[in-house]
Design a protein around this motif. Structure first.
Motif, short mmCIF file in Angstrom:
data_model
loop_
_atom_site.label_atom_id
_atom_site.label_comp_id
_atom_site.label_asym_id
_atom_site.label_seq_id
_atom_site.Cartn_x
_atom_site.Cartn_y
_atom_site.Cartn_z
N TYR A 31 34.29 48.05 41.63
CA TYR A 31 34.96 49.24 41.09
C TYR A 31 35.67 48.98 39.76
O TYR A 31 36.25 49.91 39.19
CB TYR A 31 35.97 49.80 42.09
CG TYR A 31 35.33 50.32 43.35
CD1 TYR A 31 34.64 51.53 43.36
CD2 TYR A 31 35.39 49.60 44.54
CE1 TYR A 31 34.04 52.01 44.51
CE2 TYR A 31 34.80 50.07 45.70
CZ TYR A 31 34.13 51.27 45.68
OH TYR A 31 33.53 51.74 46.82
N GLY A 32 35.66 47.76 39.27
CA GLY A 32 36.22 47.48 37.96
C GLY A 32 37.71 47.23 37.93
O GLY A 32 38.32 47.26 36.85
N PHE A 33 38.33 46.95 39.08
CA PHE A 33 39.76 46.64 39.08
C PHE A 33 40.00 45.25 38.48
O PHE A 33 39.21 44.33 38.72
CB PHE A 33 40.32 46.67 40.51
CG PHE A 33 40.29 48.04 41.15
CD1 PHE A 33 41.08 49.06 40.66
CD2 PHE A 33 39.46 48.29 42.24
CE1 PHE A 33 41.06 50.32 41.25
CE2 PHE A 33 39.43 49.54 42.83
CZ PHE A 33 40.23 50.56 42.33
N PRO A 34 41.08 45.09 37.72
CA PRO A 34 41.39 43.75 37.18
C PRO A 34 41.67 42.75 38.30
O PRO A 34 42.25 43.11 39.33
CB PRO A 34 42.65 44.00 36.34
CG PRO A 34 42.65 45.47 36.05
CD PRO A 34 42.02 46.12 37.24
N ILE A 35 41.24 41.52 38.10
CA ILE A 35 41.45 40.48 39.10
C ILE A 35 41.68 39.16 38.38
O ILE A 35 41.10 38.90 37.32
CB ILE A 35 40.24 40.39 40.07
CG1 ILE A 35 40.53 39.43 41.21
CG2 ILE A 35 38.98 40.01 39.33
CD1 ILE A 35 39.46 39.45 42.30
N GLU A 36 42.54 38.33 38.94
CA GLU A 36 42.91 37.08 38.27
C GLU A 36 41.79 36.05 38.32
O GLU A 36 41.46 35.42 37.32
CB GLU A 36 44.17 36.50 38.91
CG GLU A 36 45.42 37.35 38.66
CD GLU A 36 46.66 36.69 39.22
OE1 GLU A 36 46.54 35.55 39.75
OE2 GLU A 36 47.74 37.30 39.13
N THR A 37 41.20 35.85 39.48
CA THR A 37 40.14 34.85 39.61
C THR A 37 39.06 35.37 40.53
O THR A 37 39.33 36.16 41.45
CB THR A 37 40.70 33.52 40.15
OG1 THR A 37 39.64 32.56 40.23
CG2 THR A 37 41.31 33.71 41.52
N LEU A 38 37.83 34.95 40.28
CA LEU A 38 36.69 35.44 41.04
C LEU A 38 36.33 34.53 42.21
O LEU A 38 35.77 34.99 43.20
CB LEU A 38 35.47 35.59 40.12
CG LEU A 38 35.63 36.57 38.96
CD1 LEU A 38 34.42 36.48 38.04
CD2 LEU A 38 35.81 37.99 39.47
N PHE A 39 36.63 33.25 42.08
CA PHE A 39 36.29 32.31 43.15
C PHE A 39 37.19 31.09 43.05
O PHE A 39 37.82 30.82 42.02
CB PHE A 39 34.81 31.89 43.06
CG PHE A 39 34.45 31.18 41.79
CD1 PHE A 39 34.54 29.79 41.69
CD2 PHE A 39 34.02 31.89 40.68
CE1 PHE A 39 34.22 29.14 40.52
CE2 PHE A 39 33.69 31.24 39.50
CZ PHE A 39 33.79 29.86 39.42
N VAL A 40 37.23 30.36 44.15
CA VAL A 40 37.95 29.10 44.21
C VAL A 40 36.94 28.00 44.48
O VAL A 40 36.15 28.10 45.43
CB VAL A 40 39.03 29.11 45.32
CG1 VAL A 40 39.70 27.75 45.43
CG2 VAL A 40 40.06 30.20 45.05
N GLN A 41 36.95 26.97 43.66
CA GLN A 41 36.00 25.87 43.81
C GLN A 41 36.71 24.68 44.45
O GLN A 41 37.65 24.12 43.90
CB GLN A 41 35.41 25.47 42.45
CG GLN A 41 34.37 24.38 42.56
CD GLN A 41 33.67 24.12 41.22
OE1 GLN A 41 34.02 24.70 40.20
NE2 GLN A 41 32.68 23.25 41.24
N ILE A 87 27.92 36.08 41.66
CA ILE A 87 28.17 34.68 41.31
C ILE A 87 27.23 33.76 42.08
O ILE A 87 26.79 32.73 41.58
CB ILE A 87 29.65 34.32 41.59
CG1 ILE A 87 30.56 35.08 40.63
CG2 ILE A 87 29.88 32.82 41.46
CD1 ILE A 87 32.03 34.87 40.87
N GLU A 88 26.89 34.14 43.31
CA GLU A 88 26.01 33.33 44.14
C GLU A 88 24.56 33.80 44.09
O GLU A 88 23.73 33.28 44.84
CB GLU A 88 26.51 33.34 45.58
CG GLU A 88 27.86 32.66 45.78
CD GLU A 88 28.28 32.59 47.23
OE1 GLU A 88 28.97 31.64 47.60
OE2 GLU A 88 27.90 33.51 47.99
#
Length: 237
Positions: free
Chosen positions: A8-18, A40-41
């Motif tokens: 939906y296009g909401f701002p987010i700080e990080t997409l994944f944790v490695q 991402i996957e």
């Protein structure tokens, strides 16, 4: 450009944790509670197919996730995109001039090569550089007037890159160097590029779709007008 939720296009700080190489956990959006960016996957071909299908999620992934990961090389990516875009547009201009001079039903690589003997390179440069310069100017002006978007240097670079990346359908013009095809294919590709630009603009600015259509059509109309004027002038000489 900050990271955005692909759904939906909401701002987010990080997409994944490695946690380790090859071991990641996708984050969820705090607003919609969905996976922030499932692409991402995904394999590249899946993303490409969704881009061709004009899925807004794939465009958000491309513009806000992939490009953000390459922010360090943003300038290099921008210049490479401009070079490829102008090169493909030059090929398109050659095909249009060839058709204006000869009413053939198909074109091929051999006919493109012979076109260099009939037209000056300067005419192609006028079509490509002046036409695209007017396109970008009208596009930015339309965004300012229709979408109430602030025109800052960083904002202009992001918009320019979004337009270039969303013009990926131009890559199909490379097929003209290998196979013969009906001349109408050029305009079909133009329609796909136009619709792709609309989706990218909608994803990037989140305005009403009708305003995105108006902004893109205004810019394309001016570019087409400049190209047609240049073609008519070249035919007279």
């Amino acid at each position: 450009m900050e990271h955005r939720c692909a759904e939906y296009g909401f701002p987010i700080e990080t997409l994944f944790v490695q946690y380790s190489p090859g071991n990641i956990q996708l984050m969820r959006c705090a607003n919609c509670e969905a996976v922030a960016d499932e692409y991402i996957e995904c394999e590249f071909m899946i993303i490409l197919i969704d881009l061709i299908l004009h899925k807004t999620k794939s465009y958000r992934h491309l513009l806000f996730s992939v490009i953000n990961q390459r922010r360090v090389t943003f300038e290099g990516l921008l210049w490479k995109s401009i070079f490829v875009f102008l090169l493909l547009d030059a090929n398109r201009s050659l095909l249009l001039k060839r058709n204006a001079g000869e009413w053939g039903s198909s074109v091929s690589f051999s006919s493109i090569v012979s076109t260099f003997q009939e037209y000056f390179l300067l005419q192609i440069l006028v079509d490509v550089f002046v036409g695209n310069f007017m396109f970008i100017c009208v596009f930015l002006l339309s965004m300012r007037l229709l979408l109430n978007t602030s025109i800052q240097i960083s904002r202009c670079r992001d918009i320019l890159l979004a337009v270039l990346v969303s013009s990926h359908f131009k890559i199909f013009l490379i097929a003209t160097m290998v196979w013969e095809f009906p001349f109408s294919v050029i305009f079909i590709i133009d329609l796909f590029v136009l619709s792709s630009n609309m989706v990218a603009l909608k994803v990037f600015s989140e305005p009403a779709m009708n305003r995105c259509i108006a902004a893109c059509f205004c810019a394309r109309a001016v570019k087409l007008l400049v190209t047609q004027i240049s073609t008519q002038i070249s035919l007279r000489f």
